[in-house]
Design a protein around this motif. Structure first.
Motif, PDB file in Angstrom:
ATOM      1  N   VAL A  91      -7.939 -14.956   8.348  1.00 52.63           N
ATOM      2  CA  VAL A  91      -6.929 -14.094   7.711  1.00 52.63           C
ATOM      3  C   VAL A  91      -6.210 -13.239   8.759  1.00 52.63           C
ATOM      4  CG1 VAL A  91      -6.618 -12.112   6.184  1.00 52.63           C
ATOM      5  CG2 VAL A  91      -8.044 -14.030   5.450  1.00 52.63           C
ATOM      6  N   LYS A  92      -6.958 -12.643   9.670  1.00 59.06           N
ATOM      7  CA  LYS A  92      -6.354 -11.812  10.714  1.00 59.06           C
ATOM      8  C   LYS A  92      -5.488 -12.651  11.648  1.00 59.06           C
ATOM      9  CE  LYS A  92      -8.274  -7.900   9.476  1.00 59.06           C
ATOM     10  NZ  LYS A  92      -7.468  -6.778   8.921  1.00 59.06           N
ATOM     11  N   LYS A 113     -18.119 -15.038   5.621  1.00 56.31           N
ATOM     12  CA  LYS A 113     -17.182 -13.914   5.459  1.00 56.31           C
ATOM     13  C   LYS A 113     -16.495 -13.586   6.777  1.00 56.31           C
ATOM     14  CE  LYS A 113     -19.277 -11.525   1.521  1.00 56.31           C
ATOM     15  NZ  LYS A 113     -19.885 -10.258   1.046  1.00 56.31           N
ATOM     16  N   ASN A 121      -2.878  -2.811   0.432  1.00 52.72           N
ATOM     17  CA  ASN A 121      -4.121  -3.581   0.586  1.00 52.72           C
ATOM     18  C   ASN A 121      -3.852  -4.936   1.231  1.00 52.72           C
ATOM     19  OD1 ASN A 121      -5.595  -1.529  -0.592  1.00 52.72           O
ATOM     20  ND2 ASN A 121      -5.616  -2.447  -2.619  1.00 52.72           N
ATOM     21  N   PHE A 122      -2.748  -5.561   0.825  1.00 56.03           N
ATOM     22  CA  PHE A 122      -2.360  -6.845   1.413  1.00 56.03           C
ATOM     23  C   PHE A 122      -2.023  -6.673   2.889  1.00 56.03           C
ATOM     24  CE2 PHE A 122       1.070  -9.915   2.437  1.00 56.03           C
ATOM     25  CZ  PHE A 122       0.390 -11.100   2.218  1.00 56.03           C
ATOM     26  N   ASN A 182      -3.129  -4.342   4.945  1.00 53.84           N
ATOM     27  CA  ASN A 182      -4.353  -4.056   5.695  1.00 53.84           C
ATOM     28  C   ASN A 182      -5.207  -5.312   5.876  1.00 53.84           C
ATOM     29  OD1 ASN A 182      -3.631  -1.358   5.885  1.00 53.84           O
ATOM     30  ND2 ASN A 182      -4.758  -0.773   4.035  1.00 53.84           N
ATOM     31  N   MET A 183      -5.229  -6.162   4.857  1.00 55.73           N
ATOM     32  CA  MET A 183      -6.034  -7.380   4.928  1.00 55.73           C
ATOM     33  C   MET A 183      -5.564  -8.277   6.073  1.00 55.73           C
ATOM     34  SD  MET A 183      -6.729 -10.216   1.942  1.00 55.73           S
ATOM     35  CE  MET A 183      -5.032 -10.824   1.936  1.00 55.73           C
ATOM     36  N   LEU A 184      -4.227  -8.397   6.238  1.00 62.02           N
ATOM     37  CA  LEU A 184      -3.678  -9.257   7.278  1.00 62.02           C
ATOM     38  C   LEU A 184      -3.335  -8.493   8.564  1.00 62.02           C
ATOM     39  CD1 LEU A 184      -3.272 -11.133   4.720  1.00 62.02           C
ATOM     40  CD2 LEU A 184      -1.290 -12.043   5.924  1.00 62.02           C
ATOM     41  N   SER A 185      -3.437  -7.157   8.521  1.00 63.05           N
ATOM     42  CA  SER A 185      -3.033  -6.309   9.656  1.00 63.05           C
ATOM     43  C   SER A 185      -1.567  -6.546  10.021  1.00 63.05           C
ATOM     44  CB  SER A 185      -3.931  -6.555  10.877  1.00 63.05           C
ATOM     45  OG  SER A 185      -5.262  -6.208  10.600  1.00 63.05           O
ATOM     46  N   LYS A 205     -12.531 -13.776   7.582  1.00 58.65           N
ATOM     47  CA  LYS A 205     -11.814 -12.600   8.080  1.00 58.65           C
ATOM     48  C   LYS A 205     -11.028 -12.926   9.339  1.00 58.65           C
ATOM     49  CE  LYS A 205     -12.460  -7.747   9.368  1.00 58.65           C
ATOM     50  NZ  LYS A 205     -13.447  -6.648   9.546  1.00 58.65           N
TER      51      LYS A 205
END
Length: 285
Positions: free
Chosen positions: A10-11, A3, A184-185, A187-190, A7
């Motif tokens: 993704v970031k 995980k 949400n999208f 925030n997930m990728l900042s 993460k």
């Protein structure tokens, strides 16, 4: 550990898009939208078709430059249309089909754009709703059942096409607000504000709808047909409050709150309640 690695990846992608936006803003926007709209699961090849779909009458319908796959389990003149959600396909209804079949109804389902055997690389609700409308115009179903973004698509369809044949609709684990999905999208990728605003502009240019106006609860508030909304308290994909808001806005809808079923909502008791609602059997409470 897995995980954490996911993460970080993704970031890192989000950071790349943010940096790209200062040099090539249009390219950054297209990349962000591609990540937002392209499913990574839910497809299969013709030789991989699940057994339960081989029992149905399969048909491919061409619309503009798109081809979408449909499946029909032939029954009587009472017709039910099934609309699956994101990164899924018609096979997600396997456990539910026996409950619908015992009614003797004709059951029709479709694979969304870029899912199952349908063509395309992008999933978006307006295009999916256009596919749904083609089937509704052709078969005139009296009932619809939609799961997750398939449920959101049903609400969008009912708002924008208002077909008179549809009398009852079941919405399972559906999101209400496009703005929430976008947030949400982000925030997930900042993603930075620049990229996020360009994405919102891109959506408006292509679909002529602002994120703030794309609201399941607003669509539901204008419905006069009978509805059933089910959502699980422990849904980790779509927040429980989203489903609750849709149900509260829909004056003629029944709301079923479940616990422990997650986002999939696969459950014999729930399926029986849906069957009872659709075919006017015993209580759905």
């Amino acid at each position: 550990m897995r995980k954490l690695v996911k993460k970080i990846i993704v970031k890192s992608i989000g950071l790349y898009i943010n940096l790209l936006s200062y040099v090539f803003p249009e390219k950054a926007t297209r990349l962000a939208y591609r990540l937002f709209s392209e499913p990574r699961e839910g497809r299969f090849r013709p030789e991989e078709v699940p057994e339960m779909l081989k029992e149905a009458m399969a048909d491919m319908i061409t619309h503009d430059d798109m081809i979408f796959q449909t499946y029909t389990w032939k029954g009587n003149d009472q017709i039910i249309l099934l609309v699956h959600g994101w990164e899924s396909n018609t096979s997600r209804w396997e456990n539910f089909l026996p409950y619908l079949k015992k009614s003797g109804s004709t059951i029709i389902a479709l694979d969304a754009p870029a899912h199952g055997l349908s063509s395309g690389t992008e999933f978006n609700i307006p295009e999916y709703a256009e596919f749904v409308n083609i089937l509704v115009e052709k078969y005139k179903p009296q009932m619809m059942v939609g799961h997750s973004l398939g449920g959101a698509t049903c609400l969008y369809f009912l708002e924008h096409y208002q077909h008179p044949s549809v009398e009852k609709v079941v919405i399972l684990g559906a999101p209400s607000e496009l703005q929430t999905i976008l947030n949400n999208f982000r925030n997930m990728l900042s993603l930075n504000t620049k990229v996020f605003r360009m994405m919102e502009k891109y959506l408006f240019q292509h679909f002529k709808i602002r994120a703030a106006d794309f609201s399941g609860k607003k669509f539901a508030s204008r419905l006069k047909i009978k509805g059933l909304v089910a959502h699980d308290e422990e849904d980790t994909i779509v927040d429980f409050e989203e489903g609750k808001q849709i149900a509260e806005a829909w004056k003629s809808a029944i709301f079923i709150r479940t616990k422990g079923l997650g986002h999939s909502l696969h459950n014999r008791e729930l399926y029986q309640k849906i069957y009872n609602f659709l075919f006017d059997k015993s209580s759905v409470a």
